[in-house]
Design an enzyme around this catalytic site. Structure first.
Site, PDB file in Angstrom:
ATOM      1  CE1 TYR A  68      -3.865  -1.773  -0.403  1.00 39.70           C
ATOM      2  CE2 TYR A  68      -3.834  -2.323   1.926  1.00 39.70           C
ATOM      3  CZ  TYR A  68      -4.411  -2.442   0.672  1.00 39.70           C
ATOM      4  OH  TYR A  68      -5.510  -3.215   0.490  1.00 39.70           O
TER       5      TYR A  68
ATOM      6  CG  ASP B  16      10.290  16.066  -3.202  1.00 36.24           C
ATOM      7  OD1 ASP B  16       9.455  16.985  -3.205  1.00 36.24           O
ATOM      8  OD2 ASP B  16      10.077  14.924  -3.672  1.00 36.24           O
ATOM      9  CB  ILE B  17      14.205  18.162   1.969  1.00 36.94           C
ATOM     10  CG1 ILE B  17      13.590  19.521   2.282  1.00 36.94           C
ATOM     11  CG2 ILE B  17      15.490  17.951   2.784  1.00 36.94           C
ATOM     12  CD1 ILE B  17      13.147  19.691   3.710  1.00 36.94           C
TER      13      ILE B  17
ATOM     14  CE  LYS C 154       3.451  32.686 -13.976  1.00 43.02           C
ATOM     15  NZ  LYS C 154       3.910  33.780 -14.782  1.00 43.02           N
ATOM     16  N   PRO C 155       3.651  26.450 -13.491  1.00 45.67           N
ATOM     17  CG  PRO C 155       1.895  25.146 -12.670  1.00 45.67           C
ATOM     18  CD  PRO C 155       2.221  26.165 -13.724  1.00 45.67           C
TER      19      PRO C 155
ATOM     20  CD  GLN D 136       6.944  30.236 -17.359  1.00 46.98           C
ATOM     21  OE1 GLN D 136       7.570  31.203 -16.915  1.00 46.98           O
ATOM     22  NE2 GLN D 136       5.805  30.384 -18.008  1.00 46.98           N
TER      23      GLN D 136
ATOM     24  CB  CYS E  21       4.430 -16.830  -4.202  1.00 50.26           C
ATOM     25  SG  CYS E  21       5.791 -16.891  -3.022  1.00 50.26           S
ATOM     26  CG  LEU E  22      -0.212 -16.660   0.339  1.00 58.92           C
ATOM     27  CD1 LEU E  22       0.264 -17.488   1.521  1.00 58.92           C
ATOM     28  CD2 LEU E  22      -0.683 -15.293   0.830  1.00 58.92           C
TER      29      LEU E  22
ATOM     30  CG  HIS F  22       6.757 -14.188  -7.464  1.00 59.78           C
ATOM     31  ND1 HIS F  22       5.652 -13.511  -7.019  1.00 59.78           N
ATOM     32  CD2 HIS F  22       7.367 -14.675  -6.365  1.00 59.78           C
ATOM     33  CE1 HIS F  22       5.594 -13.577  -5.697  1.00 59.78           C
ATOM     34  NE2 HIS F  22       6.628 -14.281  -5.277  1.00 59.78           N
TER      35      HIS F  22
ATOM     36  CD  GLU G 183       4.226 -12.607 -10.219  1.00 61.38           C
ATOM     37  OE1 GLU G 183       4.247 -13.801 -10.596  1.00 61.38           O
ATOM     38  OE2 GLU G 183       4.227 -12.287  -9.011  1.00 61.38           O
TER      39      GLU G 183
HETATM   40  N1  GLN Z   1       4.318 -15.487   2.718  1.00 65.56           N
HETATM   41  C1  GLN Z   1       4.760 -16.601   1.942  1.00 65.56           C
HETATM   42  C2  GLN Z   1       6.207 -16.959   2.243  1.00 65.56           C
HETATM   43  O1  GLN Z   1       6.951 -16.177   2.749  1.00 65.56           O
HETATM   44  C3  GLN Z   1       4.555 -16.349   0.463  1.00 65.56           C
HETATM   45  C4  GLN Z   1       5.344 -15.210  -0.074  1.00 65.56           C
HETATM   46  C5  GLN Z   1       4.842 -14.681  -1.402  1.00 65.56           C
HETATM   47  O2  GLN Z   1       3.698 -14.924  -1.796  1.00 65.56           O
HETATM   48  N2  GLN Z   1       5.670 -13.935  -2.107  1.00 65.56           N
HETATM   49  O3  GLN Z   1       6.628 -18.055   1.962  1.00 65.56           O
END
Ligand code: GLN
EC number: 6.3.4.2
Length: 537
Positions: free
Chosen positions: A57, A150-151, A192-193, A195, A384-385, A510, A512
């Protein structure tokens, strides 16, 4: 350092989230199509050593490279556009810069000196930028995270100033991405912003060479001329970037305004090849004109911020375009499945993807979705999970271990079908300590996965601490949830598939992360095919 390497710095002004990552990726693609060897780097001005410890998030998905770096999601865009891997060196945070400098200080590398932002921090930033030039790159694009002013961005801008000076004319340039807000009352785009943000850069001694202007409307000639004059750039170097229907159209829109040529001219480069974007165009055409449409439920707990699953969504786009199929994603918060009837929430979906994740919130909802897909023979891909969830569901409802669980969620369960990996048992620090990056996996020659990949051994990227508990392997095999992918050295189970089901596959890795426009991922393609075949059944 390779002496001929050219450096492009991409900064952002006015607001955040203007899409520096997409602009950098688009430029990278255009320059690659011109025959240059290009890489893209992201400098992030936050103190975390890497985004691995961030909640999605905060910052969207954490992207993982081949060499196991946990990185900003922009690196995913770089790989998807350029079809080339990035590495640990492609993402550097302020935290990592300071960590290196402080470690050096403790070792005595600066003995006798006061360690300061200038020169010590800026030197380390410059070293990190130049590090990539040790490889054979013609061009390095460095995206500076954050917004000018930004600082926390100041040491980066100062490093850009120094590098520009050190590298000399035509060896580096600054592209400033800015926003032209539209005032509907007066019907005008305001400059302007922009510039002011260009002036702010100048106060730090950096002159932008090119302006890329995000806007909701076309930039008319007089506005362009005004921007050029007040920002000190040639009129041709003011590039318009209107909101596009897809990020994949951006390189083409920029090319229409000769963005690549403007950049080559500034860097005194001759193209090595005629521009050829045929493959890109044909991808876009197929993506925008699908012949079929399917709907896949993405079951996860971070669904209110879709960037949390960026690479999965993009992988569906690549695979879908390849198969001329629109993959609509139905975002399903797994917690909702714990409160409401599953057949209402998943009604009419053609496939189910169980997403990666950490922590126990929403886990039971994912188990419900896995059972629903198994019993109704709906194609399912667990990542994965997601693979761990199908393991748990099967243990509870088929093998008869009512309390089966992952040790991540119930450390004392009497059926720990997912257990902490041996190598993780003594790990106490959270940052960068998971099983990360690319590992080999041998596929069972008779498996569906072997057929999907067309190879016995594959390599895929990982990010996890828990694993399939091999003590239960035989029981799973006897009942038809088959371990079919194994790490060749440790025998760790990396993939499962269910017998007598059209497509019920869980992978510990993964896929993806490896899908690109040029190379859609075979597993996503196979899943979309299975989903299409299931549609209407
Ligand atoms: N939480 C699970 C683990 O650590 C799966 C991690 C995930 O989905 N990237 O094994």
């Amino acid at each position: 350092m390779n002496k001929n390497t050219k450096f492009i710095f991409v900064t952002g002004g006015v607001t955040s989230s203007l899409g520096k990552g997409i602009i950098s990726s688009s430029l990278g693609l255009l320059l690659k199509s011109r025959g240059f060897n290009v890489t893209i780097q992201k400098l992030d001005p936050y103190i975390n050593i890497d985004p691995g410890t961030l909640n999605p998030y905060e910052h969207g998905e954490c992207y993982v490279t081949e060499d196991g770096a946990e990185t900003d999601l922009d690196l995913g865009h770089y790989e998807r556009f350029l079809d080339a891997p990035t590495s640990q060196n492609n993402n550097v945070t302020t935290g990592r810069i300071y960590q290196t400098v402080i470690e050096k200080e403790r070792k005595g590398d600066f003995l006798g000196k006061t360690v300061q932002v200038i020169p010590h921090i800026t030197n380390e930033i410059k070293r990190r930028i130049k590090l990539l030039a040790q490889k054979d790159y013609d061009i390095i694009i460095t995206e500076i995270g954050g917004t000018v002013g930004d600082i926390e961005s100041l040491p980066y801008i100062e490093s850009v100033r120094q590098l520009k000076w050190e590298l000399g004319e035509h060896n580096s340039m600054v592209i400033h991405l800015t926003l032209l807000p539209y005032l509907s009352a007066s019907g005008e785009l305001k400059t302007k912003p922009s510039q002011h943000s260009v002036r702010q850069l100048m106060e730090s001694g950096v002159q932008a060479d090119v302006l890329v202007c995000r806007s909701e409307h076309k930039i008319l000639k007089d506005v362009r001329a005004k921007l050029a004059q007040f920002c000190n750039v040639p009129t041709d170097n003011v590039i318009e970037c209107m909101d596009a229907d897809t990020i994949y159209r951006v390189p083409l829109e920029l090319q229409k305004q000769h963005f690549d040529e403007v950049v080559m001219k500034t860097l005194d480069l001759k193209p090595k090849k005629e521009l050829n974007l045929d493959n890109w165009n044909s991808f876009l055409k197929k993506y925008k004109n699908p012949k079929k449409k399917v709907e896949v439920a993405l079951v996860g707990k971070y669904v209110s911020l879709q960037d949390s699953y960026k690479s999965i969504v993009e992988a569906f786009i690549h695979a879908g375009a390849d198969l001329e199929t629109e993959v609509k994603v139905r975002w399903v918060y797994s917690g909702d499945l714990e409160q409401n009837p599953v057949d209402e929430i998943l009604k009419g979906v053609d496939g189910i993807l169980i997403a990666p994740g950490f922590g126990d919130r929403g886990i039971e909802g994912k188990v419900i979705a896995a059972r629903y897909a198994r019993e109704h023979k709906i194609p399912l891909l667990g990542i994965c999970l997601g693979m761990q969830i199908i393991t748990i569901e099967f243990a509870r409802n088929v093998l008869g271990y009512e309390k089966a669980n992952s040790m991540e969620f119930d450390a004392t369960t009497d059926a720990p079908v997912i257990s902490l990996m041996e190598e993780q048992k003594n790990v106490s620090e959270k940052g960068g300590t998971m099983r990360l990056g690319a590992w080999k996996c041998s596929l069972d020659p008779k498996s569906q996965l072997k057929e999907i990949y067309g190879q016995d051994t594959i390599s895929e990227r990982h990010r996890h601490r828990y694993e399939f508990n091999s003590d239960y392997r035989e029981e799973y095999e006897n009942k038809g949830l088959m371990p079919v992918g194994f790490n060749p050295e440790t025998n760790l189970v990396e993939a499962l598939e269910l017998k007598d089901h059209p497509f019920y596959i869980g992978v510990q890795y993964h896929p993806e992360y490896k899908s690109t426009v040029a190379t859609p991922h075979p597993l996503f393609k196979a899943f979309v095919k299975a989903v299409t075949a299931h549609k209407g059944k």
